[in-house]
Design an enzyme around this catalytic site. Structure first.
Site, short mmCIF file in Angstrom:
data_model
loop_
_atom_site.label_atom_id
_atom_site.label_comp_id
_atom_site.label_asym_id
_atom_site.label_seq_id
_atom_site.Cartn_x
_atom_site.Cartn_y
_atom_site.Cartn_z
N ARG A 78 -19.58 20.44 13.93
CA ARG A 78 -19.27 20.57 12.50
C ARG A 78 -18.89 19.21 11.93
NH1 ARG A 78 -13.48 21.28 11.57
NH2 ARG A 78 -12.34 21.15 13.54
N ASN A 130 -16.69 11.13 18.52
CA ASN A 130 -16.28 11.63 17.22
C ASN A 130 -15.18 12.68 17.31
OD1 ASN A 130 -16.70 12.45 14.25
ND2 ASN A 130 -17.20 14.33 15.36
N SER A 166 -10.71 5.43 11.95
CA SER A 166 -10.31 5.83 10.61
C SER A 166 -9.62 4.67 9.91
CB SER A 166 -9.34 7.02 10.68
OG SER A 166 -8.73 7.27 9.43
N TYR A 181 -1.79 10.29 14.39
CA TYR A 181 -3.22 10.11 14.11
C TYR A 181 -3.55 8.63 13.91
CZ TYR A 181 -7.75 10.85 11.79
OH TYR A 181 -9.09 10.83 11.45
N ALA A 231 -1.92 6.04 15.01
CA ALA A 231 -1.78 5.35 16.29
C ALA A 231 -3.00 5.57 17.16
CB ALA A 231 -0.52 5.83 17.01
N LYS A 271 -6.04 6.22 16.17
CA LYS A 271 -7.20 5.56 15.59
C LYS A 271 -7.09 4.04 15.69
CE LYS A 271 -9.49 9.25 14.46
NZ LYS A 271 -10.77 9.58 15.11
N ILE A 280 -13.19 11.47 3.63
CA ILE A 280 -14.50 12.12 3.70
C ILE A 280 -14.31 13.62 3.56
CG2 ILE A 280 -16.62 12.38 5.03
CD1 ILE A 280 -16.02 9.47 4.30
#
Length: 242
Positions: free
Chosen positions: A14, A90, A142, A155, A157, A159, A188
């Protein structure tokens, strides 16, 4: 451009992963779609890929944070497709919260999937890349990893760690003919981002709107064929992090 190549896309059932899988398939690559939960949805993506692009596609259920499960899955992909040429990391999760109240398990889970999951995939695909004398790794990071984001310390950290991983792997594997780059999406429109209509950060985007999964997929398609680019972090963010 990628005819005869095999691409592995984690989190490919997805959102960004689905768009990336479709893009690489449209370029001629065979696709291994890896998902953590909804195998039926991943198989539906594969069915669409086969019908629309005439390439091979198969779905695999795997928690990328599990080192041994990843080893087994990569082995299964090798058995089915012969080898792997392109790896797109991903798969990602969020467990947002203010750092003063964040639970330890929420921090650990995000790091385990987003960062360690990418390491696990790279670790088990690298042998194939080295034997092929070629390989392309694309990590989906990101802009949160570049600029931080309140309420997303775990999150951000994970990325930011992906960026460090990308650059280190790029330096380490370049002599073996293996490239490693990252794409850093901004806001996005996906299931993960949800309804951002009232998010004040939207006003900070110079281009004035959220991006689409296809925008990120186009960047991945470029990096998959950019033979003289490695160690790069390509922002797809409407300018928010410039």
């Amino acid at each position: 451009m990628l005819k005869g190549k095999t691409a592995v896309v984690t989190g490919g059932s997805r959102g960004l992963g689905e768009a990336i899988a479709y893009k690489l398939a449209s370029m001629g690559a065979n696709i291994a779609v890896i998902c953590a939960g909804n195998l039926a949805r991943a198989e539906a993506v594969c069915e669409t890929i086969r019908a629309q692009h005439g390439v091979e596609a198969a779905a695999y259920l795997c928690d990328v944070s599990d080192f041994n499960a990843v080893k087994e899955t990569v082995s299964a992909v090798k058995d089915a497709f012969g080898t792997v040429h392109i790896l797109v990391n991903n798969a990602g999760v969020t467990r947002d919260g203010l750092v003063a109240m964040m639970k330890e398990e929420d921090f650990d889970r995000v790091l385990s999937v987003n960062l360690k999951g990418a390491f696990n995939m790279i670790r088990h695909c690298t042998g194939l890349f080295i034997r092929n004398r070629e390989g392309c790794i694309i990590n989906i990071t990101s802009v949160a990893g570049l600029m931080g984001n309140a309420g997303q310390s775990n999150y951000a950290a994970s990325k930011a760690g992906l960026i460090g991983l990308t650059k280190s792997v790029a330096k380490e594997l370049a002599p073996k003919g293996v490239r490693c780059n990252a794409v850093a999406p901004g806001f996005i429109a996906t299931d993960m981002t949800g309804d951002q209509t009232d998010n004040p950060l939207l006003k900070m985007i110079p281009l004035g709107s959220m991006g689409q999964p296809e925008d990120v997929a186009e960047a991945v398609g470029y990096l998959a064929t950019a033979k003289y680019v490695t160690g790069e972090v390509l922002r797809v963010d409407g300018g928010i992090a410039m």
